[in-house]
Design a protein around this motif. Sequence first.
Motif, PDB file in Angstrom:
ATOM      1  N   GLY A  94     -10.665   2.271  -6.174  1.00 33.18           N
ATOM      2  CA  GLY A  94      -9.649   3.106  -6.804  1.00 33.18           C
ATOM      3  C   GLY A  94      -9.524   2.796  -8.285  1.00 33.18           C
ATOM      4  O   GLY A  94     -10.311   2.020  -8.844  1.00 33.18           O
ATOM      5  N   LEU A  95      -8.536   3.411  -8.915  1.00 37.15           N
ATOM      6  CA  LEU A  95      -8.341   3.216 -10.349  1.00 37.15           C
ATOM      7  C   LEU A  95      -6.855   3.109 -10.659  1.00 37.15           C
ATOM      8  O   LEU A  95      -6.028   3.617  -9.918  1.00 37.15           O
ATOM      9  CB  LEU A  95      -8.888   4.414 -11.126  1.00 37.15           C
ATOM     10  N   ALA A 127     -11.955  -3.092   5.904  1.00 33.11           N
ATOM     11  CA  ALA A 127     -12.653  -2.599   4.708  1.00 33.11           C
ATOM     12  C   ALA A 127     -13.730  -3.581   4.259  1.00 33.11           C
ATOM     13  O   ALA A 127     -14.867  -3.192   3.987  1.00 33.11           O
ATOM     14  CB  ALA A 127     -11.641  -2.378   3.582  1.00 33.11           C
ATOM     15  N   LEU A 128     -13.360  -4.855   4.232  1.00 38.51           N
ATOM     16  CA  LEU A 128     -14.330  -5.855   3.755  1.00 38.51           C
ATOM     17  C   LEU A 128     -15.485  -6.007   4.752  1.00 38.51           C
ATOM     18  O   LEU A 128     -16.647  -6.122   4.351  1.00 38.51           O
ATOM     19  CB  LEU A 128     -13.597  -7.187   3.534  1.00 38.51           C
ATOM     20  N   SER A 162      -4.728   0.471  -7.940  1.00 37.82           N
ATOM     21  CA  SER A 162      -6.067   0.154  -7.434  1.00 37.82           C
ATOM     22  C   SER A 162      -5.970  -1.073  -6.528  1.00 37.82           C
ATOM     23  O   SER A 162      -4.936  -1.750  -6.489  1.00 37.82           O
ATOM     24  CB  SER A 162      -7.018  -0.091  -8.600  1.00 37.82           C
ATOM     25  N   GLY A 182      -7.237  -6.406  -3.634  1.00 31.94           N
ATOM     26  CA  GLY A 182      -8.250  -7.316  -3.061  1.00 31.94           C
ATOM     27  C   GLY A 182      -9.607  -7.181  -3.733  1.00 31.94           C
ATOM     28  O   GLY A 182     -10.589  -7.750  -3.261  1.00 31.94           O
ATOM     29  N   TYR A 211      -4.216  10.844  -5.085  1.00 36.23           N
ATOM     30  CA  TYR A 211      -3.155  10.619  -6.069  1.00 36.23           C
ATOM     31  C   TYR A 211      -2.301  11.876  -6.179  1.00 36.23           C
ATOM     32  O   TYR A 211      -2.724  12.961  -5.777  1.00 36.23           O
ATOM     33  CB  TYR A 211      -3.773  10.304  -7.432  1.00 36.23           C
ATOM     34  N   LEU A 249      -6.643 -15.961   2.026  1.00 38.73           N
ATOM     35  CA  LEU A 249      -5.931 -15.015   1.167  1.00 38.73           C
ATOM     36  C   LEU A 249      -4.432 -15.001   1.503  1.00 38.73           C
ATOM     37  O   LEU A 249      -3.595 -15.120   0.620  1.00 38.73           O
ATOM     38  CB  LEU A 249      -6.544 -13.624   1.347  1.00 38.73           C
ATOM     39  N   SER A 272      -7.384  -4.632   5.666  1.00 35.96           N
ATOM     40  CA  SER A 272      -8.224  -5.182   4.598  1.00 35.96           C
ATOM     41  C   SER A 272      -9.477  -5.820   5.205  1.00 35.96           C
ATOM     42  O   SER A 272     -10.566  -5.734   4.637  1.00 35.96           O
ATOM     43  CB  SER A 272      -7.462  -6.239   3.808  1.00 35.96           C
ATOM     44  N   VAL A 315       0.800  -1.221   0.000  1.00 41.02           N
ATOM     45  CA  VAL A 315       0.000   0.000   0.000  1.00 41.02           C
ATOM     46  C   VAL A 315       0.837   1.277   0.000  1.00 41.02           C
ATOM     47  O   VAL A 315       0.481   2.257  -0.632  1.00 41.02           O
ATOM     48  CB  VAL A 315      -0.920  -0.009   1.251  1.00 41.02           C
ATOM     49  N   PRO A 361     -16.342   1.810   1.706  1.00 40.12           N
ATOM     50  CA  PRO A 361     -15.601   1.754   2.976  1.00 40.12           C
ATOM     51  C   PRO A 361     -14.497   2.815   3.053  1.00 40.12           C
ATOM     52  O   PRO A 361     -14.264   3.402   4.098  1.00 40.12           O
ATOM     53  CB  PRO A 361     -15.002   0.355   2.987  1.00 40.12           C
ATOM     54  N   LEU A 391     -21.660  -0.574  -2.578  1.00 35.11           N
ATOM     55  CA  LEU A 391     -20.333   0.070  -2.616  1.00 35.11           C
ATOM     56  C   LEU A 391     -20.423   1.505  -3.142  1.00 35.11           C
ATOM     57  O   LEU A 391     -19.579   2.334  -2.842  1.00 35.11           O
ATOM     58  CB  LEU A 391     -19.363  -0.754  -3.464  1.00 35.11           C
ATOM     59  N   ARG A 412       2.241  -7.295  -6.338  1.00 37.69           N
ATOM     60  CA  ARG A 412       0.854  -7.487  -6.783  1.00 37.69           C
ATOM     61  C   ARG A 412       0.738  -8.733  -7.671  1.00 37.69           C
ATOM     62  O   ARG A 412      -0.181  -9.529  -7.514  1.00 37.69           O
ATOM     63  CB  ARG A 412       0.411  -6.235  -7.562  1.00 37.69           C
TER      64      ARG A 412
HETATM   65  C1  HEM Z   1     -14.736  -4.106  -0.011  1.00 43.28           C
HETATM   66  C2  HEM Z   1     -13.483  -4.184   0.391  1.00 43.28           C
HETATM   67  C3  HEM Z   1     -12.372  -3.278  -0.066  1.00 43.28           C
HETATM   68  C4  HEM Z   1     -12.410  -2.009  -0.563  1.00 43.28           C
HETATM   69  C5  HEM Z   1     -13.629  -1.137  -0.796  1.00 43.28           C
HETATM   70  C6  HEM Z   1     -11.043  -1.617  -0.857  1.00 43.28           C
HETATM   71  C7  HEM Z   1     -10.670  -0.395  -1.382  1.00 43.28           C
HETATM   72  C8  HEM Z   1      -9.381  -0.033  -1.660  1.00 43.28           C
HETATM   73  C9  HEM Z   1      -8.984   1.264  -2.157  1.00 43.28           C
HETATM   74  C10 HEM Z   1      -9.939   2.427  -2.425  1.00 43.28           C
HETATM   75  C11 HEM Z   1      -7.648   1.273  -2.339  1.00 43.28           C
HETATM   76  C12 HEM Z   1      -6.794   2.439  -2.839  1.00 43.28           C
HETATM   77  C13 HEM Z   1      -6.843   2.437  -4.344  1.00 43.28           C
HETATM   78  C14 HEM Z   1      -6.153   3.582  -5.034  1.00 43.28           C
HETATM   79  O1  HEM Z   1      -5.408   4.322  -4.396  1.00 43.28           O
HETATM   80  O2  HEM Z   1      -6.365   3.728  -6.258  1.00 43.28           O
HETATM   81  C15 HEM Z   1      -7.175  -0.041  -1.953  1.00 43.28           C
HETATM   82  C16 HEM Z   1      -5.863  -0.444  -2.022  1.00 43.28           C
HETATM   83  C17 HEM Z   1      -5.445  -1.693  -1.648  1.00 43.28           C
HETATM   84  N1  HEM Z   1      -6.222  -2.737  -1.174  1.00 43.28           N
HETATM   85 FE1  HEM Z   1      -8.211  -2.724  -0.929  1.00 43.28          FE
HETATM   86  N2  HEM Z   1     -10.211  -2.649  -0.524  1.00 43.28           N
HETATM   87  C18 HEM Z   1     -10.977  -3.688  -0.049  1.00 43.28           C
HETATM   88  C19 HEM Z   1     -10.542  -4.917   0.360  1.00 43.28           C
HETATM   89  C20 HEM Z   1      -9.260  -5.357   0.272  1.00 43.28           C
HETATM   90  C21 HEM Z   1      -8.832  -6.688   0.601  1.00 43.28           C
HETATM   91  C22 HEM Z   1      -9.714  -7.829   1.127  1.00 43.28           C
HETATM   92  C23 HEM Z   1      -7.498  -6.735   0.395  1.00 43.28           C
HETATM   93  C24 HEM Z   1      -6.670  -7.941   0.631  1.00 43.28           C
HETATM   94  C25 HEM Z   1      -5.432  -8.018   0.799  1.00 43.28           C
HETATM   95  C26 HEM Z   1      -7.077  -5.413  -0.087  1.00 43.28           C
HETATM   96  C27 HEM Z   1      -5.786  -5.036  -0.414  1.00 43.28           C
HETATM   97  C28 HEM Z   1      -5.410  -3.800  -0.907  1.00 43.28           C
HETATM   98  C29 HEM Z   1      -4.025  -3.438  -1.224  1.00 43.28           C
HETATM   99  C30 HEM Z   1      -2.799  -4.347  -1.057  1.00 43.28           C
HETATM  100  C31 HEM Z   1      -4.050  -2.131  -1.711  1.00 43.28           C
HETATM  101  C32 HEM Z   1      -2.849  -1.309  -2.213  1.00 43.28           C
HETATM  102  C33 HEM Z   1      -2.598  -1.589  -3.683  1.00 43.28           C
HETATM  103  C34 HEM Z   1      -1.410  -0.798  -4.227  1.00 43.28           C
HETATM  104  O3  HEM Z   1      -0.997   0.165  -3.604  1.00 43.28           O
HETATM  105  O4  HEM Z   1      -0.886  -1.153  -5.302  1.00 43.28           O
HETATM  106  N3  HEM Z   1      -8.180  -4.605  -0.161  1.00 43.28           N
HETATM  107  N4  HEM Z   1      -8.242  -0.816  -1.539  1.00 43.28           N
END
Ligand code: HEM
Length: 423
Positions: free
Chosen positions: A347-348, A240-241, A352, A355, A288, A128, A237, A66, A282, A277, A77
């Motif tokens: 995200g995008l 969020a979930l 993004s 997960g 950015y 996971l 994570s 992250v 969440p 959603l 990733r």
């Molecule tokens: C409904 C559940 C979830 C939502 C709404 C969510 C939403 C997000 C958002 C908004 C970001 C930032 C995206 C961006 O900056 O463009 C993010 C990043 C991330 N999420 Fe989730 N997330 C969820 C569940 C999870 C789960 C279960 C995992 C499992 C490991 C996870 C792992 C990550 C990781 C590793 C990143 C960073 C990716 C990067 O920086 O390349 N997320 N998530």
Amino acid sequence: MFRSLLDRFQWKGTDHVYSLPWIRNRLEYSADPQRVKEFLQGAKVTRSQLTRDMLSRFHLSHHSIVVSDDEHAHQLRSVFLACLPSPESYSGIAKDLVKQVFKPGGSGELHLSRQLIPAVYLSLLSNLLGANVLRALEEHIRTIDFQPGSRPMHLDGVMYAIGMQFPGLGLMRNVIDWAFFKKDHYTRKIAIKLEQMVFEFATPKPASWYAHLIDMKQSGKISKAQFRGELTSMLVSSYALSAAMSSMLLCLAARPEYVTRIRSDQELAKHFVNEVLRLFPPFRQFGYEEKGIWEKSDRSKDTVTDFMVSVFGLHRNEQVWPDADVFRPERFEVADAVKGCKFMPFGLGKRSCTGRVYSLRVMVEMLNYVCSEECGLQLSLPADFVKDYVGLPLGTNGRLVSFPVDDRIVVRRGVSEGGSPHA
Ligand code: HEM
């Protein structure tokens, strides 16, 4: 008083830009899909410093995917995605979760987040991360009273704009947290203990994400801190979930007519999840920045350094979502409903959410199962549920992860597994 403090900052652009004339950090907050598109499609962008800062504090690590740089995040990733469970596993994962949250035989009122967070966390560790969770860890997780907290994000924005992210001011930030945001302090304590316990009481399944992380650490591809950062990120994570699942189950409880409709229309479950959603993302905001913006010597006074997407505002923008406050999953039946930077709960772009696929699949399967005759659950809202928002659950405003404020749900066992009614 807080509002008057914010008003001292300049207002600019399509939405708000917070800055002080003598400070380099200029934050733009936007909920306009055109502006978001323009920003994301213009120069090369990456995750903003402010978002990294907030995430690392919530994640308790400066070293997970992250918060790492694009190249490193991209490498991790691809390994992570290769370890996702097979598509046919998701219905089993979702069923197990439902059974843990709504214990067999149990009826009455319960708080969703309290049940969901430990169940989802254990499920993520097993499915996971790919870890065999030993009894000591499982028992510890079940005793924790999870109360995820974070200070309001606009306060973070203001503190960042006036330069309080500098490491030298860490002590002052800690004092502020300790004095005013005790939940942050508590969340941090829980996460540190959990990280240690996962390390000690979880063993890797073959070819799992956990096994790869251990290999990468042993071969020096990632540092010990990065390894620990990935373990910790499982907790955020889970928050969020769990927040998304709580909102989904409350939305269903408020609209029992969808139960039979979802049984006969599998696509509707996907639209229902998207609508949840949209209305209750969440992560309500994330940001950015243009790559290299901090190095630019010719950066003019008006250049924005951090572009914050107000996802909550974007998803409720009447210009792109007619009747934006109305819960209507059918709006996602149209093929281009999610196009044009107007729907971005995950995200995008390159950074993004990794997960995303996992979360969407588990949520859809959970919804299908809860609606099925086999499950035999009847969900409703308590009689005194706060109804000043046309029957929809409200989220905690301005926090990093937004949980429904009132997450009570009433559970009745309607139909048994064989299809016959319970006494
Ligand atoms: C409904 C559940 C979830 C939502 C709404 C969510 C939403 C997000 C958002 C908004 C970001 C930032 C995206 C961006 O900056 O463009 C993010 C990043 C991330 N999420 Fe989730 N997330 C969820 C569940 C999870 C789960 C279960 C995992 C499992 C490991 C996870 C792992 C990550 C990781 C590793 C990143 C960073 C990716 C990067 O920086 O390349 N997320 N998530």
